[in-house]
Each structure stands twice: as structure tokens, then as C-alpha cells.
Design a protein around this motif. Structure first.
Motif, PDB file in Angstrom:
ATOM      1  N   GLU A  70      12.363  -0.617 -43.214  1.00 32.69           N
ATOM      2  CA  GLU A  70      11.021  -0.864 -42.676  1.00 32.69           C
ATOM      3  C   GLU A  70       9.950  -0.304 -43.606  1.00 32.69           C
ATOM      4  O   GLU A  70       8.921  -0.932 -43.843  1.00 32.69           O
ATOM      5  N   LYS A  71      10.178   0.900 -44.147  1.00 37.86           N
ATOM      6  CA  LYS A  71       9.215   1.492 -45.073  1.00 37.86           C
ATOM      7  C   LYS A  71       9.093   0.669 -46.347  1.00 37.86           C
ATOM      8  O   LYS A  71       7.998   0.516 -46.894  1.00 37.86           O
ATOM      9  N   LYS A  73       9.525  -2.556 -46.646  1.00 36.68           N
ATOM     10  CA  LYS A  73       8.811  -3.806 -46.380  1.00 36.68           C
ATOM     11  C   LYS A  73       7.302  -3.606 -46.425  1.00 36.68           C
ATOM     12  O   LYS A  73       6.560  -4.505 -46.800  1.00 36.68           O
ATOM     13  N   GLU A  74       6.836  -2.419 -46.041  1.00 27.97           N
ATOM     14  CA  GLU A  74       5.404  -2.135 -46.035  1.00 27.97           C
ATOM     15  C   GLU A  74       4.885  -1.753 -47.414  1.00 27.97           C
ATOM     16  O   GLU A  74       3.691  -1.833 -47.679  1.00 27.97           O
TER      17      GLU A  74
END
Length: 148
Positions: A70-71, A73-74
């Protein structure tokens, strides 16, 4: 006789499995060589607790991998590089370069072997790079290359 294998035994099973072995084979070969232990209550409980703790640790690793994905992807990584008139770089940006910039810009540590960039980035613009975080868990990272 039921025994728990302490090492892989060809034809019988893998380490940590409980198997049925003939009494003579277990007493004369497996037990003296340390390839197995007798499957009494304490040994069975210990085996089950080892299996459950291994499953717990594996699930924790999977959760950490999901958070890292998730990190990633950001995050967006930027490079400046010299390029020719047609937008081709002089040289290329490799997985090692991406891993270093990811650490510098986003403060995320990723092994360069997990970054799937077979030929490197050889042109200006934004490129989508796939990172294999954990088996069956991948993340996509945007890598932007600007002219110097």
C-alpha cells in the motif's frame, strides 16, 4: 509405531510430519540415528505448537507485505538523467538505482532483486515498475524520469 520425523526420510516423509513406521524400522534405524522421536503426548503438543507459531509468523509477514504494498502504491520516485533529442537516455536506470531512490525519497527499504525491471528504464517519462513484495503480493511503483 507412530513417530515424528526430525529430518527428511526418503520414502517416509518430511521433517516435522507424524508417520507410522514399522516397530523394527523405528527402533533400529530412525530413533538411534536421530531421524525421529516417539510420538507421545508431549512431542505431539510441541509439534502442533511449532506449526501454529510458524503459521502465525507467516501471517504476520503477509500483513507487513500488504502494508508495504500500500505504501509503495502511494509513492512516486523521480530521477533526472541526461537524454538525447529523441528522449532516449544515455545509459539506463536499473533496479539498484530504483531501490536506492526509493530509500532516499520515500524512506522504504526494498531489495533490488524484488524490483522487476529486466532491461532497465531507457527513456524519459513515467514508467510503471512492478515490485514483488511477497509471494502472490505485488505493488506498482511510478518512476518518473526527467531530462537533466
Amino acid at each position: 509405531m507412530k513417530v515424528i520425523l526430525t529430518a527428511d526420510v526418503k520414502g517416509h516423509g518430511k521433517k516435522g510430519e507424524m508417520v507410522n513406521a514399522s516397530d523394527g524400522y523405528a527402533r533400529n534405524y530412525l530413533l538411534p540415528k536421530g531421524l525421529a522421536i516417539v510420538a507421545d503426548k508431549t512431542a505431539v503438543n510441541e509439534m502442533e505448537s511449532r506449526k501454529s507459531s510458524a503459521a502465525f509468523h507467516k501471517e504476520q509477514e503477509r500483513q507487513q507485505a500488504l502494508e508495504l504494498a500500500e505504501k509503495l502504491k502511494e509513492c512516486k520516485v523521480s530521477f533526472t538523467a541526461k537524454a538525447g533529442e529523441n528522449g532516449k537516455l544515455f545509459g539506463s536506470i536499473t533496479a539498484k538505482d530504483v531501490a536506492e531512490q526509493l530509500k532516499m525519497q520515500c524512506h522504504l527499504v526494498v531489495d533490488k532483486k524484488k524490483i522487476q525491471l529486466p532491461d532497465g528504464i531507457k527513456s524519459l517519462g513515467v514508467t510503471q515498475v512492478t515490485i514483488k513484495v511477497y509471494p502472490e503480493i505485488t505493488a506498482t511503483l511510478q518512476v518518473e524520469v526527467k531530462p537533466a
